[in-house]
Design an enzyme around this catalytic site. Structure first.
Site, PDB file in Angstrom:
ATOM      1  N   GLU A  33       0.827  -1.211   0.000  1.00  0.00           N
ATOM      2  CA  GLU A  33       0.000   0.000   0.000  1.00  0.00           C
ATOM      3  C   GLU A  33       0.860   1.259   0.000  1.00  0.00           C
ATOM      4  O   GLU A  33       2.022   1.247   0.373  1.00  0.00           O
ATOM      5  CB  GLU A  33      -0.939   0.016   1.201  1.00  0.00           C
ATOM      6  CG  GLU A  33      -0.342  -0.448   2.523  1.00  0.00           C
ATOM      7  CD  GLU A  33       0.831   0.364   3.027  1.00  0.00           C
ATOM      8  OE1 GLU A  33       0.785   1.605   2.927  1.00  0.00           O
ATOM      9  OE2 GLU A  33       1.812  -0.243   3.514  1.00  0.00           O
ATOM     10  N   GLY A  52       6.399  -0.019   4.347  1.00  0.00           N
ATOM     11  CA  GLY A  52       5.161  -0.344   3.651  1.00  0.00           C
ATOM     12  C   GLY A  52       5.462  -0.715   2.210  1.00  0.00           C
ATOM     13  O   GLY A  52       6.514  -1.276   1.899  1.00  0.00           O
ATOM     14  N   GLU A  53       4.529  -0.419   1.321  1.00  0.00           N
ATOM     15  CA  GLU A  53       4.657  -0.640  -0.124  1.00  0.00           C
ATOM     16  C   GLU A  53       4.642  -2.120  -0.515  1.00  0.00           C
ATOM     17  O   GLU A  53       4.700  -2.455  -1.689  1.00  0.00           O
ATOM     18  CB  GLU A  53       5.951  -0.014  -0.677  1.00  0.00           C
ATOM     19  CG  GLU A  53       6.081   1.473  -0.449  1.00  0.00           C
ATOM     20  CD  GLU A  53       7.395   2.046  -0.984  1.00  0.00           C
ATOM     21  OE1 GLU A  53       8.174   1.303  -1.636  1.00  0.00           O
ATOM     22  OE2 GLU A  53       7.647   3.244  -0.755  1.00  0.00           O
ATOM     23  N   GLY A  54       4.609  -3.029   0.456  1.00  0.00           N
ATOM     24  CA  GLY A  54       4.766  -4.452   0.178  1.00  0.00           C
ATOM     25  C   GLY A  54       6.199  -4.908   0.307  1.00  0.00           C
ATOM     26  O   GLY A  54       6.544  -6.038  -0.079  1.00  0.00           O
TER      27      GLY A  54
END
Length: 337
Positions: free
Chosen positions: A163, A304-306
């Site tokens: 995300e 975050g971001e995966g």
């Protein structure tokens, strides 16, 4: 193939009726593991991961060849409460960075051999400030779930969802608090790096949101009232993977909060998921404990971001490669004692 979702009851029904792992493949993978050229249990958790993966893919000797990573982006009205160290404009700027291949997650996806997709959800229309109103309408929630649902490639054999959304550790903390109780401060961390005053303010915001909307045990209703579009999209993608029997590696605190909402819809909603890592966000370990998920990695990440999920792809690839590629004692002509 995935059925379409016309309303939230469709989502509930399809998730509740999702198939489990293939019992025959699971049994055959366990039998194969016992015949490989190694002492019993010598590969530790890698053995468990490979068998788990084989069961979900319906193949006793699987190969991971098509991992998919999807990053969802959304903006949050609650940022008006001063809960983030960065302005909301950064969400759209980072989406462009993803699309141009310049972010950390682009590099990690490439290193893991994963296809990466980016889905931005109405960045010009933030959710409502959940201290005053529900974050989303039912229509907004359904549309966000559908974005995630349709983002999953049915030909993928592994999924990671990430995300981007300035302020989104605040709705994640609110969801965790509403789902599992306790004080708002227990679930609230520094996110992108707020100072002590900012942390106190953030806990206040989480507490106000949970006091207003947290009187239900319904995971989707909590997601609607306290979540965000990108958080709902992650939940939709994780659910779609469950229906398609695509194993999932969960990312950090925000992804885990999205996943936790699904467990209130179906107790088996996360049987196809493992935790990629334990992030530096203070409440992530506690949330993983509530879900009974032991992280594969703990590297102090809080991006975050995966990112943590992407790093764990190669752990799972290694587990599956050993399981499927090693010779058995009979094949190698090695005495098994």
């Amino acid at each position: 193939m995935l059925p379409d979702l016309t309303d939230l009851s469709d989502f509930r029904t399809v998730l509740a009726q999702a198939p489990g792992p293939d019992a025959e493949a699971l049994s055959a993978a366990q039998e194969r593991n016992g015949q490989l050229t190694k002492p019993p249990g010598a590969l530790g958790r890698l053995e468990e991961l490979a068998i788990w993966y084989a069961g979900w893919r319906g193949d006793a000797r699987p190969v991971i060849g098509a991992p998919q990573l999807v990053v969802f982006a959304g903006n949050h009205g609650v940022t008006a409460q001063g809960v983030s160290a960065f302005p909301a404009e950064v969400t759209a700027q980072m989406v462009l960075n993803f699309q141009h291949g310049g972010a950390a997650i682009n590099q990690l996806a490439r290193a893991a051999g994963a296809r990466m997709d980016v889905r931005a959800l109405e960045l010009d229309r933030p959710t409502e400030d959940f201290t005053k109103d529900p974050a989303m309408s039912e229509a907004d929630l359904l549309e966000a779930l559908r974005v995630g649902w349709m983002a999953v490639d049915p030909s993928a054999d592994l999924l990671v969802v990430g995300e981007m959304g300035i302020g989104n550790t605040t709705p994640a903390a609110a969801l965790a608090c509403a789902l599992y109780g306790g004080d708002a401060a227990d679930w609230t961390g520094r996110g992108t790096g707020v100072d002590d005053a900012g942390l106190t303010n953030k806990a206040r915001v989480v507490g106000e949101g949970v006091a207003l909307h947290g009187k239900t045990d319904d995971g989707l209703e909590l997601l609607r009232c306290l979540g965000g579009r990108e958080i709902a999209a992650m939940a939709g993608a994780i659910a779609a993977a469950r229906v398609l029997r695509i194993p999932v590696i969960l990312d950090g605190f925000i992804c885990t909060a999205a996943a936790a909402c699904l467990v209130r819809v179906s107790e088996t909603a996360l049987d196809h998921a493992v935790a990629g890592h334990q992030s530096a966000e203070s409440a992530h370990a506690r949330l993983l404990g509530k879900l009974g998920k032991e992280p594969l990695l703990s590297l102090g990440l809080r991006l975050g971001e995966g990112s943590g999920g992407a790093l764990a792809i190669n752990i799972l690839k290694s587990a599956v490669a050993c399981h499927s590629g090693m010779a058995t004692f009979a094949e190698a002509g090695v005495a098994d004692g």
